[in-house]
Design a protein around this motif. Structure first.
Motif, PDB file in Angstrom:
ATOM      1  N   GLN A  54       0.749  -1.307   0.013  1.00 34.94           N
ATOM      2  CA  GLN A  54      -0.091  -0.110   0.002  1.00 34.94           C
ATOM      3  C   GLN A  54       0.931   1.176   0.023  1.00 34.94           C
ATOM      4  N   ALA A  55       1.721   1.321   0.876  1.00 35.44           N
ATOM      5  CA  ALA A  55       2.813   2.429   1.022  1.00 35.44           C
ATOM      6  C   ALA A  55       3.459   2.706  -0.433  1.00 35.44           C
ATOM      7  N   ALA A  56       3.912   1.570  -0.965  1.00 39.25           N
ATOM      8  CA  ALA A  56       4.517   1.883  -2.412  1.00 39.25           C
ATOM      9  C   ALA A  56       3.627   2.300  -3.263  1.00 39.25           C
ATOM     10  N   PHE A  57       2.505   1.485  -3.341  1.00 42.71           N
ATOM     11  CA  PHE A  57       1.331   2.228  -4.371  1.00 42.71           C
ATOM     12  C   PHE A  57       1.103   3.543  -4.255  1.00 42.71           C
ATOM     13  N   GLU A  58       1.026   4.267  -3.015  1.00 43.02           N
ATOM     14  CA  GLU A  58       0.635   5.344  -2.630  1.00 43.02           C
ATOM     15  C   GLU A  58       1.701   6.565  -3.160  1.00 43.02           C
ATOM     16  N   VAL A  59       2.995   6.079  -3.176  1.00 41.96           N
ATOM     17  CA  VAL A  59       3.930   6.605  -3.765  1.00 41.96           C
ATOM     18  C   VAL A  59       4.103   6.748  -5.216  1.00 41.96           C
ATOM     19  N   GLN A  60       3.863   5.759  -5.909  1.00 39.89           N
ATOM     20  CA  GLN A  60       4.014   5.485  -7.181  1.00 39.89           C
ATOM     21  C   GLN A  60       2.718   6.464  -7.866  1.00 39.89           C
ATOM     22  N   MET A  61       1.581   6.574  -7.226  1.00 41.95           N
ATOM     23  CA  MET A  61       0.444   7.053  -7.381  1.00 41.95           C
ATOM     24  C   MET A  61       0.751   8.744  -7.407  1.00 41.95           C
ATOM     25  N   GLY A  62       1.279   9.065  -6.480  1.00 39.74           N
ATOM     26  CA  GLY A  62       1.741  10.439  -6.217  1.00 39.74           C
ATOM     27  C   GLY A  62       2.948  10.770  -7.267  1.00 39.74           C
ATOM     28  N   LEU A  63       3.671  10.120  -7.594  1.00 40.88           N
ATOM     29  CA  LEU A  63       4.672  10.480  -8.607  1.00 40.88           C
ATOM     30  C   LEU A  63       4.149  10.351 -10.084  1.00 40.88           C
ATOM     31  N   MET A  64       3.249   9.728 -10.393  1.00 42.06           N
ATOM     32  CA  MET A  64       2.500   9.671 -11.494  1.00 42.06           C
ATOM     33  C   MET A  64       1.609  10.469 -11.852  1.00 42.06           C
ATOM     34  N   THR A  65       1.124  11.151 -10.713  1.00 38.59           N
ATOM     35  CA  THR A  65       0.061  12.174 -10.812  1.00 38.59           C
ATOM     36  C   THR A  65       0.679  13.601 -10.765  1.00 38.59           C
ATOM     37  N   GLY A  66       1.805  13.677 -10.218  1.00 32.69           N
ATOM     38  CA  GLY A  66       2.588  14.899 -10.085  1.00 32.69           C
ATOM     39  C   GLY A  66       2.324  15.644  -8.636  1.00 32.69           C
ATOM     40  N   ARG A  67       1.627  14.724  -7.951  1.00 38.28           N
ATOM     41  CA  ARG A  67       1.248  15.443  -6.574  1.00 38.28           C
ATOM     42  C   ARG A  67       2.418  15.703  -5.686  1.00 38.28           C
ATOM     43  N   PHE A  68       3.413  15.132  -5.785  1.00 36.54           N
ATOM     44  CA  PHE A  68       4.703  15.105  -4.980  1.00 36.54           C
ATOM     45  C   PHE A  68       5.523  16.391  -5.451  1.00 36.54           C
ATOM     46  N   GLY A  69       5.108  17.054  -6.802  1.00 42.27           N
ATOM     47  CA  GLY A  69       5.737  18.419  -7.206  1.00 42.27           C
ATOM     48  C   GLY A  69       7.039  17.913  -7.702  1.00 42.27           C
ATOM     49  N   SER A  70       8.138  18.873  -7.671  1.00 47.00           N
ATOM     50  CA  SER A  70       9.467  18.931  -8.230  1.00 47.00           C
ATOM     51  C   SER A  70      10.289  17.784  -7.838  1.00 47.00           C
ATOM     52  N   PRO A  71      11.299  17.273  -8.199  1.00 46.07           N
ATOM     53  CA  PRO A  71      12.283  16.175  -7.768  1.00 46.07           C
ATOM     54  C   PRO A  71      12.669  16.493  -6.375  1.00 46.07           C
ATOM     55  N   ASP A  72      13.017  17.741  -5.984  1.00 49.58           N
ATOM     56  CA  ASP A  72      13.325  17.811  -4.772  1.00 49.58           C
ATOM     57  C   ASP A  72      12.045  17.984  -3.561  1.00 49.58           C
ATOM     58  N   THR A  73      11.140  18.398  -3.751  1.00 51.85           N
ATOM     59  CA  THR A  73      10.074  18.361  -2.952  1.00 51.85           C
ATOM     60  C   THR A  73       9.405  16.894  -3.042  1.00 51.85           C
ATOM     61  N   ALA A  74       9.387  16.223  -4.087  1.00 49.35           N
ATOM     62  CA  ALA A  74       8.981  14.684  -4.167  1.00 49.35           C
ATOM     63  C   ALA A  74       9.648  14.028  -3.207  1.00 49.35           C
ATOM     64  N   THR A  75      11.116  14.096  -3.108  1.00 46.68           N
ATOM     65  CA  THR A  75      12.192  13.556  -2.419  1.00 46.68           C
ATOM     66  C   THR A  75      11.671  13.755  -0.838  1.00 46.68           C
ATOM     67  N   ARG A  76      11.433  14.851  -0.464  1.00 45.90           N
ATOM     68  CA  ARG A  76      10.989  15.306   0.958  1.00 45.90           C
ATOM     69  C   ARG A  76       9.827  14.750   1.245  1.00 45.90           C
ATOM     70  N   ARG A  77       8.825  14.811   0.487  1.00 48.95           N
ATOM     71  CA  ARG A  77       7.331  14.219   0.535  1.00 48.95           C
ATOM     72  C   ARG A  77       7.285  12.905   0.769  1.00 48.95           C
ATOM     73  N   ILE A  78       8.291  11.943  -0.019  1.00 47.42           N
ATOM     74  CA  ILE A  78       8.442  10.672   0.069  1.00 47.42           C
ATOM     75  C   ILE A  78       9.055  10.005   1.270  1.00 47.42           C
ATOM     76  N   VAL A  79      10.050  10.815   1.860  1.00 49.31           N
ATOM     77  CA  VAL A  79      10.410  10.365   3.057  1.00 49.31           C
ATOM     78  C   VAL A  79       9.649  10.586   4.275  1.00 49.31           C
ATOM     79  N   ARG A  80       8.878  11.683   4.169  1.00 45.12           N
ATOM     80  CA  ARG A  80       7.702  12.226   5.037  1.00 45.12           C
ATOM     81  C   ARG A  80       6.778  10.992   5.116  1.00 45.12           C
ATOM     82  N   HIS A  81       6.466  10.666   3.931  1.00 44.45           N
ATOM     83  CA  HIS A  81       5.237   9.540   3.613  1.00 44.45           C
ATOM     84  C   HIS A  81       5.775   8.107   4.508  1.00 44.45           C
ATOM     85  N   TYR A  82       7.039   7.900   4.153  1.00 46.59           N
ATOM     86  CA  TYR A  82       7.511   6.515   4.789  1.00 46.59           C
ATOM     87  C   TYR A  82       7.705   6.611   6.394  1.00 46.59           C
ATOM     88  N   THR A  83       8.260   7.920   6.763  1.00 52.02           N
ATOM     89  CA  THR A  83       8.436   8.121   8.206  1.00 52.02           C
ATOM     90  C   THR A  83       7.199   8.051   8.890  1.00 52.02           C
TER      91      THR A  83
END
Length: 96
Positions: A54-83
């Motif tokens: 489920q966690a991996a799916f949520e990240v994949q969907m966030g990346l595919m839809t652009g919800r996480f934003g730029s690469p720098d922003t996406a990295t921080r948001r993905i770390v926060r997601h898993y944290t």
């Protein structure tokens, strides 16, 4: 390198280090629960697999839809997601 760029890099790496330490604690607690065997161990194994998928799916969907934003922003948001996921597991398994 701009100060903001370095500061963002440092904060992201610190967050990754913290995530790694917390994940290690969760692995130890889960391993103890799995080693004890029985139905609680089976339930934990099933839960672990479902949570990871489920966690991996949520990240994949966030990346595919652009919800996480730029690469720098996406990295921080993905770390926060898993944290968030790791901390919830640590609390549930008995860690503070």
């Amino acid at each position: 390198m701009a100060k903001d760029s370095f500061g963002g890099w440092w904060e992201t790496n610190w967050a990754l280090w913290q995530l790694g330490m917390e994940a290690s604690a969760v692995v130890a607690m889960r391993s103890a629960k799995l080693a004890a065997g029985g139905s609680p161990a089976l339930a934990e194994a099933n839960r672990m697999i479902a949570e990871k998928a489920q966690a991996a799916f949520e990240v994949q969907m966030g990346l595919m839809t652009g919800r996480f934003g730029s690469p720098d922003t996406a990295t921080r948001r993905i770390v926060r997601h898993y944290t968030t996921k790791v901390r919830a597991n640590r609390r549930r398994l008995g860690g503070s």
